[in-house]
Design a protein around this motif. Sequence first.
Motif, short mmCIF file in Angstrom:
data_model
loop_
_atom_site.label_atom_id
_atom_site.label_comp_id
_atom_site.label_asym_id
_atom_site.label_seq_id
_atom_site.Cartn_x
_atom_site.Cartn_y
_atom_site.Cartn_z
N ARG A 259 40.69 33.79 27.08
CA ARG A 259 40.18 33.29 28.36
C ARG A 259 41.17 33.49 29.50
O ARG A 259 40.81 33.96 30.58
CB ARG A 259 39.78 31.82 28.24
CG ARG A 259 38.38 31.66 27.67
CD ARG A 259 37.76 30.35 28.09
NE ARG A 259 38.64 29.25 27.79
CZ ARG A 259 38.86 28.77 26.57
NH1 ARG A 259 38.24 29.30 25.54
NH2 ARG A 259 39.68 27.77 26.38
N ASP A 260 42.44 33.16 29.25
CA ASP A 260 43.45 33.34 30.31
C ASP A 260 43.66 34.82 30.61
O ASP A 260 43.72 35.23 31.77
CB ASP A 260 44.79 32.73 29.88
CG ASP A 260 44.75 31.22 29.95
OD1 ASP A 260 43.71 30.68 30.34
OD2 ASP A 260 45.77 30.60 29.61
N THR A 261 43.75 35.61 29.54
CA THR A 261 44.03 37.04 29.70
C THR A 261 42.95 37.74 30.52
O THR A 261 43.21 38.75 31.17
CB THR A 261 44.10 37.71 28.31
OG1 THR A 261 44.90 36.90 27.46
CG2 THR A 261 44.69 39.10 28.39
N THR A 262 41.73 37.23 30.48
CA THR A 262 40.61 37.94 31.10
C THR A 262 40.05 37.23 32.33
O THR A 262 39.07 37.71 32.90
CB THR A 262 39.46 38.12 30.09
OG1 THR A 262 39.03 36.83 29.65
CG2 THR A 262 39.89 38.95 28.89
N ARG A 263 40.65 36.11 32.74
CA ARG A 263 40.08 35.34 33.86
C ARG A 263 39.76 36.22 35.07
O ARG A 263 38.67 36.15 35.64
CB ARG A 263 41.03 34.21 34.29
CG ARG A 263 40.48 33.37 35.45
CD ARG A 263 41.44 32.28 35.88
NE ARG A 263 42.72 32.79 36.34
CZ ARG A 263 42.94 33.30 37.56
NH1 ARG A 263 41.97 33.38 38.44
NH2 ARG A 263 44.14 33.74 37.89
N ILE A 264 40.71 37.11 35.44
CA ILE A 264 40.52 37.89 36.65
C ILE A 264 39.40 38.93 36.54
O ILE A 264 38.93 39.44 37.55
CB ILE A 264 41.83 38.58 37.11
CG1 ILE A 264 42.48 39.36 35.97
CG2 ILE A 264 42.80 37.53 37.65
CD1 ILE A 264 43.78 40.04 36.38
N ALA A 265 38.92 39.20 35.31
CA ALA A 265 37.81 40.14 35.15
C ALA A 265 36.52 39.59 35.76
O ALA A 265 35.54 40.32 35.91
CB ALA A 265 37.61 40.49 33.68
N SER A 266 36.51 38.31 36.11
CA SER A 266 35.35 37.71 36.78
C SER A 266 35.30 38.06 38.27
O SER A 266 34.37 37.68 38.96
CB SER A 266 35.37 36.18 36.64
OG SER A 266 34.80 35.80 35.42
N GLY A 267 36.32 38.73 38.76
CA GLY A 267 36.36 39.08 40.18
C GLY A 267 35.18 39.96 40.59
O GLY A 267 34.51 40.57 39.75
N ASP A 268 34.96 40.04 41.89
CA ASP A 268 33.82 40.78 42.45
C ASP A 268 33.97 42.29 42.23
O ASP A 268 34.89 42.92 42.74
CB ASP A 268 33.77 40.45 43.95
CG ASP A 268 32.66 41.21 44.67
OD1 ASP A 268 31.78 41.77 43.98
OD2 ASP A 268 32.67 41.22 45.91
N PRO A 269 33.05 42.91 41.46
CA PRO A 269 33.16 44.35 41.18
C PRO A 269 33.18 45.21 42.44
O PRO A 269 33.93 46.19 42.50
CB PRO A 269 31.92 44.64 40.34
CG PRO A 269 31.61 43.35 39.66
CD PRO A 269 31.95 42.31 40.68
N ALA A 270 32.41 44.88 43.45
CA ALA A 270 32.39 45.69 44.68
C ALA A 270 33.75 45.67 45.37
O ALA A 270 34.26 46.70 45.82
CB ALA A 270 31.30 45.17 45.62
N LEU A 271 34.35 44.49 45.42
CA LEU A 271 35.67 44.34 46.02
C LEU A 271 36.70 45.18 45.27
O LEU A 271 37.51 45.89 45.88
CB LEU A 271 36.06 42.86 45.97
CG LEU A 271 37.39 42.48 46.60
CD1 LEU A 271 37.14 41.88 47.98
CD2 LEU A 271 38.13 41.44 45.76
#
Lengths: 284, 284
Positions: B216-228
């Motif tokens: 969960r910690d390792t991948t948290r930032i993968a939730s960021g906006d794909p377009a951005l």
Amino acid sequence: MFRSVCILGPGLLGASLMQALRERGLAERLTTWSRRAETRLKCEGKPWCDAVYPTALEAVDGADLIVICLPVEHIVPTLEGIRSAIKPGCLVTDVGSTKSLICRHGQAIMPEGVDFIGSHPMVGSEKTGPENGYAELFEGGACFVTPLVDTPQAVIEKTIRLWKAVGMEVGSASPEKHDEIVAHISHLPHFLASALCSYLATQNNDWQNFAGAGLRDTTRIASGDPALWKSIASQNREEILRALDGFEEEIQRFRSALHNEKWFEIINLLERGKTYRDRLRMSK
Amino acid sequence: MFRSVCILGPGLLGASLMQALRERGLAERLTTWSRRAETRLKCEGKPWCDAVYPTALEAVDGADLIVICLPVEHIVPTLEGIRSAIKPGCLVTDVGSTKSLICRHGQAIMPEGVDFIGSHPMVGSEKTGPENGYAELFEGGACFVTPLVDTPQAVIEKTIRLWKAVGMEVGSASPEKHDEIVAHISHLPHFLASALCSYLATQNNDWQNFAGAGLRDTTRIASGDPALWKSIASQNREEILRALDGFEEEIQRFRSALHNEKWFEIINLLERGKTYRDRLRMSK
């Protein structure tokens, strides 16, 4: 639930388990042994510890539950050392992060009337030692039990009840399936975080002054104990190599899309990653 | 500190900046504009917003500080749209995650007597929108200012004071050096987290029920906006490709050590990664 429980290896996980069993009234008597005199001293006189022994053989005497909470490479040698002292009907399990080697060898060396069954509570911390343990460590976490085909149903159910009793959600899988799964969802992320840090260590180290929460979260697990993770790598080598291969193909797809400026494909990869991450269960 | 400040793009970062400037008494008047009517409505009547305008051109009128808080690909087009309305002596900066393209074009299109200087406050969240903004977002975070060789010293110092005034630690680097650094410490970790999630999405999705805090910690930032992140990838493509190459060599070293069972080398890589991670500054 148990009359006499012996936890071999009262580190973060082992000491937390002793505290959880005591607080929930699941064990009348709790004994332990550690390889290190220093760790044994830290357990003496604690309310969750009735007796600390200088040898594993003495510690397991009379136990009807033995949980081995040692680093993976010490589990089978320790089982060999205590086998003569395990009483018939005793449930023997472990908490190692790899299961195939441990479960095959573990069951093979058990005395008549004793069953070994693997467990893997997927909780922990980059912190270590009994001083960091706490009874609530297991609550809401996921736990594997990994029976062999001939493990008696009663043994499986008793082990599942144990982990549920300390607050875990429990699933069952063969040791081999377990090793494939954790290679992907636990070992691969760990070695990626380590490789990212070890790569960044070769670059200008002043850069880290600009690091934000993203880098910190992504790499937290790289602080884990190298000796422990070397053992996990050695015990689950083939599955980890397979997971690495799959990941490298994915990174190549991304690299090639970026190189060729295929932005639609980049968006697709990012979207698929986001969808997966957003669905990740948010309990502990 | 400023009489009239205009923030273009009151998203998480822009709205937080408005709140920080208001709470610390750094701006007499705060105006804003958003492309979206919905976002403009969310800012209306807020204590940190004195006026919301339907166009960027109206919003910047009379401002002595303009901060562009839009996605990277909109920054230069927006600068082109407002240039005729910027008054001489106005400080114009942005908060984009990439700097080379933005700073070269940004400075080139400024009217006489106006300086554009890049900024990159390294704070944020996977959350978006003014409703998630808060004045303390910047506190303890690291911020780049990225002057060109001919940016006046007074402009550089004024920009550094701005970010320090909202609680940040500020460093200066050329736009090109900035892009190299963030490719390593921000963009690479992001795309690794995304690739890990997009790879795991191709495997059995039930496995995620066993995921622990590490994944969960390792991948948290993968939730960021794909377009951005697609825009960031396109604006910093060459540096990201270079960072990916370096990382892939490291992963190959790890893979080959694991394949050949060179445990001493595995330990060395893990140790180097741990040392780097343990030193990462623990402030925000």
